[in-house]
Design an enzyme around this catalytic site. Structure first.
Site, PDB file in Angstrom:
ATOM      1  N   ASN A 159     -41.609   6.972 -25.224  1.00 12.33           N
ATOM      2  CA  ASN A 159     -42.303   7.225 -23.957  1.00 12.33           C
ATOM      3  C   ASN A 159     -43.105   6.032 -23.466  1.00 12.33           C
ATOM      4  O   ASN A 159     -43.615   6.048 -22.355  1.00 12.33           O
ATOM      5  CB  ASN A 159     -43.243   8.421 -24.093  1.00 12.33           C
ATOM      6  CG  ASN A 159     -44.212   8.244 -25.233  1.00 12.33           C
ATOM      7  OD1 ASN A 159     -43.805   8.151 -26.382  1.00 12.33           O
ATOM      8  ND2 ASN A 159     -45.494   8.185 -24.929  1.00 12.33           N
ATOM      9  N   GLN A 187     -38.452  12.465 -23.397  1.00 14.45           N
ATOM     10  CA  GLN A 187     -38.187  11.389 -22.433  1.00 14.45           C
ATOM     11  C   GLN A 187     -36.691  11.184 -22.202  1.00 14.45           C
ATOM     12  O   GLN A 187     -36.289  10.666 -21.162  1.00 14.45           O
ATOM     13  CB  GLN A 187     -38.806  10.069 -22.921  1.00 14.45           C
ATOM     14  CG  GLN A 187     -40.320  10.064 -22.975  1.00 14.45           C
ATOM     15  CD  GLN A 187     -40.971  10.026 -21.592  1.00 14.45           C
ATOM     16  OE1 GLN A 187     -40.357   9.652 -20.586  1.00 14.45           O
ATOM     17  NE2 GLN A 187     -42.233  10.423 -21.537  1.00 14.45           N
ATOM     18  N   GLY A 208     -40.684  20.342 -19.160  1.00 16.13           N
ATOM     19  CA  GLY A 208     -40.328  20.468 -17.740  1.00 16.13           C
ATOM     20  C   GLY A 208     -40.781  19.296 -16.893  1.00 16.13           C
ATOM     21  O   GLY A 208     -40.043  18.806 -16.033  1.00 16.13           O
ATOM     22  N   HIS A 209     -42.004  18.803 -17.159  1.00 13.44           N
ATOM     23  CA  HIS A 209     -42.573  17.851 -16.195  1.00 13.44           C
ATOM     24  C   HIS A 209     -42.072  16.425 -16.362  1.00 13.44           C
ATOM     25  O   HIS A 209     -42.489  15.532 -15.622  1.00 13.44           O
ATOM     26  CB  HIS A 209     -44.106  17.920 -16.216  1.00 13.44           C
ATOM     27  CG  HIS A 209     -44.776  17.307 -17.396  1.00 13.44           C
ATOM     28  ND1 HIS A 209     -45.486  16.144 -17.298  1.00 13.44           N
ATOM     29  CD2 HIS A 209     -44.872  17.701 -18.683  1.00 13.44           C
ATOM     30  CE1 HIS A 209     -46.004  15.851 -18.491  1.00 13.44           C
ATOM     31  NE2 HIS A 209     -45.641  16.785 -19.345  1.00 13.44           N
ATOM     32  N   CYS A 325     -51.902   9.437 -22.622  1.00 12.19           N
ATOM     33  CA  CYS A 325     -53.007   9.896 -23.458  1.00 12.19           C
ATOM     34  C   CYS A 325     -53.827   8.731 -24.002  1.00 12.19           C
ATOM     35  O   CYS A 325     -54.982   8.888 -24.327  1.00 12.19           O
ATOM     36  CB  CYS A 325     -52.496  10.745 -24.610  1.00 12.19           C
ATOM     37  SG  CYS A 325     -50.746  10.867 -24.645  1.00 12.19           S
TER      38      CYS A 325
HETATM   39  N1  PLP Z   1     -43.017  13.805 -26.460  1.00 10.47           N
HETATM   40  C1  PLP Z   1     -42.873  12.747 -25.651  1.00 10.47           C
HETATM   41  C2  PLP Z   1     -41.890  11.676 -26.013  1.00 10.47           C
HETATM   42  C3  PLP Z   1     -43.626  12.668 -24.469  1.00 10.47           C
HETATM   43  O1  PLP Z   1     -43.482  11.620 -23.673  1.00 10.47           O
HETATM   44  C4  PLP Z   1     -44.535  13.709 -24.171  1.00 10.47           C
HETATM   45  C5  PLP Z   1     -45.403  13.623 -22.984  1.00 10.47           C
HETATM   46  O2  PLP Z   1     -45.884  12.573 -22.611  1.00 10.47           O
HETATM   47  C6  PLP Z   1     -44.635  14.783 -25.050  1.00 10.47           C
HETATM   48  C7  PLP Z   1     -43.859  14.808 -26.189  1.00 10.47           C
HETATM   49  C8  PLP Z   1     -45.568  15.936 -24.766  1.00 10.47           C
HETATM   50  O3  PLP Z   1     -45.102  16.649 -23.634  1.00 10.47           O
HETATM   51  P1  PLP Z   1     -45.973  17.808 -23.001  1.00 10.47           P
HETATM   52  O4  PLP Z   1     -46.850  17.150 -21.985  1.00 10.47           O
HETATM   53  O5  PLP Z   1     -45.000  18.754 -22.370  1.00 10.47           O
HETATM   54  O6  PLP Z   1     -46.740  18.431 -24.098  1.00 10.47           O
END
Ligand code: PLP
Length: 387
Positions: A159, A187, A208-209, A325
């Site tokens: 990500n 991703q 979803g997002h 984050c």
């Molecule tokens: N895993 C990856 C590779 C991500 O990029 C993200 C979100 O940034 C997540 C997990 C967590 O996703 P969610 O926001 O749906 O908890």
């Protein structure tokens, strides 16, 4: 008469790794569900309840087509983070205390969940080696498998720097050793073909997002989940029908349009990279450029601190210095540290990502703004002016 200043154009959105804008077709499907599906999908005694349940069945089939699994193996969760935690609970229920291997560049949702299991005495962790492109060193996986493991956690694509992993190859090595596998495809979904991965994975997660669907809905696909699944989902409560419909629609679009969309974002990403390279002599591109998500561009601009860039362009461009984050923090992200990116470069890192609705004009504007900011910062620093 006082002349009004022309309104500023909206910022160019280049933060698709953090979240994607909801596709208007998804919004339409969700609004339609909110208008026409008032019932609880668990109220199957009456027609309206059955209609809501049928909408979930359709969405489940759409998710299954994108993932390449059986619709019965698709389970809706609050988020991808939630799906990761549920997958770990399932693995624990299946095997007891877990010997787990994972890459140090996994998403914090995985890393935090794994560390929590370790603190609780429910798991021992083995961190696999990655190289300076954040790419998995397969030898370290084979060595860990030989020592004995219960679960391997692998993201399908990173990500932060966009590196795509040889997941199918890794999964078949795990399968040979009867080791469970959890794939974070958050991703990768909609960008690479998940079918060969889902064929081999025990648990596969998406959100979803990240695929132009709504926030707050995720998926755990668990083809070989066994009897513990019902326990783990028993307290899930009433399903969010519009969100599930939205996610299903997003998956259907991703499935139908993946090839066209990948070509579109690849062209724009390459235009963005070429535009920056042309004007910024020492631009460094991070990640595995031979195995990279098509919409992803992670750069470092030597001598140009990323916080100074964000302070100048944050009202015109939506981009980030790392994972959503970790951004805002002064420290280089755990991904850049695992890649051993020199600190002086890590301080200048910018994560850019184009998307379905990005245009060539957006890209050209972004190049113009970023190059202008970088040059202004460089010359201010040369003259010792605070920037
Ligand atoms: N895993 C990856 C590779 C991500 O990029 C993200 C979100 O940034 C997540 C997990 C967590 O996703 P969610 O926001 O749906 O908890």
């Amino acid at each position: 008469m006082v002349e009004r200043a022309a309104p500023l154009p909206p910022p160019v959105y280049l933060d698709h790794h953090a979240s994607t804008p909801v596709d208007p077709r998804v919004i339409d499907a969700m609004c339609e569900a909110m208008r026409t599906l008032p019932a609880n999908p668990n109220s199957v005694e009456h027609g309206l309840g059955r209609q809501a349940a049928a909408a979930i069945t359709t969405a489940r089939a759409d998710v299954a087509s994108l993932v390449g699994c059986d619709p019965d193996d698709v389970h809706f969760t609050g988020t991808a983070s939630d799906a990761i935690r549920k997958a770990l609970q399932l693995a624990l229920a299946a095997r007891g205390r877990l010997r787990i291997a994972a890459m140090p560049v996994e998403h914090p949702a995985t890393i935090h969940a794994l560390r929590q299991l370790e603190r609780q005495g429910l798991a021992s962790l083995h961190w696999l080696k990655v190289d300076n492109c954040a790419q998995l060193c397969m030898d370290s996986l084979h060595a860990a498998l030989r020592q004995g493991l219960d679960l391997v956690c692998l993201m399908a694509a990173n990500n932060e720097v966009g590196t795509v992993y040889p997941v199918a190859q890794a999964l078949s090595a795990c399968l040979d050793m009867e080791v469970l596998t959890l794939v974070d495809a958050t991703q990768a979904a909609g960008r690479i073909d998940l079918v060969p991965i889902a064929l081999l994975a025990d648990y596969l997660v998406l959100s979803g997002h990240k695929i132009y669907g709504p926030k707050g809905i995720g998926v755990l696909a668990a083809p070989r989940s066994g009897p513990h699944l019902e326990e783990i989902f028993a307290q899930a409560g009433t399903p969010d029908v519009p969100a599930i419909v939205g996610l299903g629609t997003a998956c259907r679009i991703a499935c139908e349009e993946r090839a066209i969309e990948c070509a579109h974002v690849l062209k724009l990403r390459d235009r963005l990279e070429a535009g920056l390279r042309l004007s910024l002599d020492h631009l460094v591109v991070n990640g595995d450029t031979g195995n990279r998500l098509p919409h992803s561009l992670h750069v470092a601009i030597p001598g140009v601190p990323n916080d100074a860039v964000l302070a100048r362009v944050g009202h015109q461009l939506a981009l980030s210095t790392g994972a959503a984050c970790a951004s805002g923090a002064q420290e280089p992200s755990h991904v850049l540290r695992a890649m051993a990116l020199p600190e002086a470069l890590a301080e200048t890192a910018l994560r850019l990502s184009v998307g379905r609705f990005t245009t060539e004009q957006d890209v050209d504007r972004a190049v113009h703004i970023l190059v202008g900011a970088a040059r202004a910062i460089l010359s201010a620093r040369q003259e010792n002016i605070p920037c």
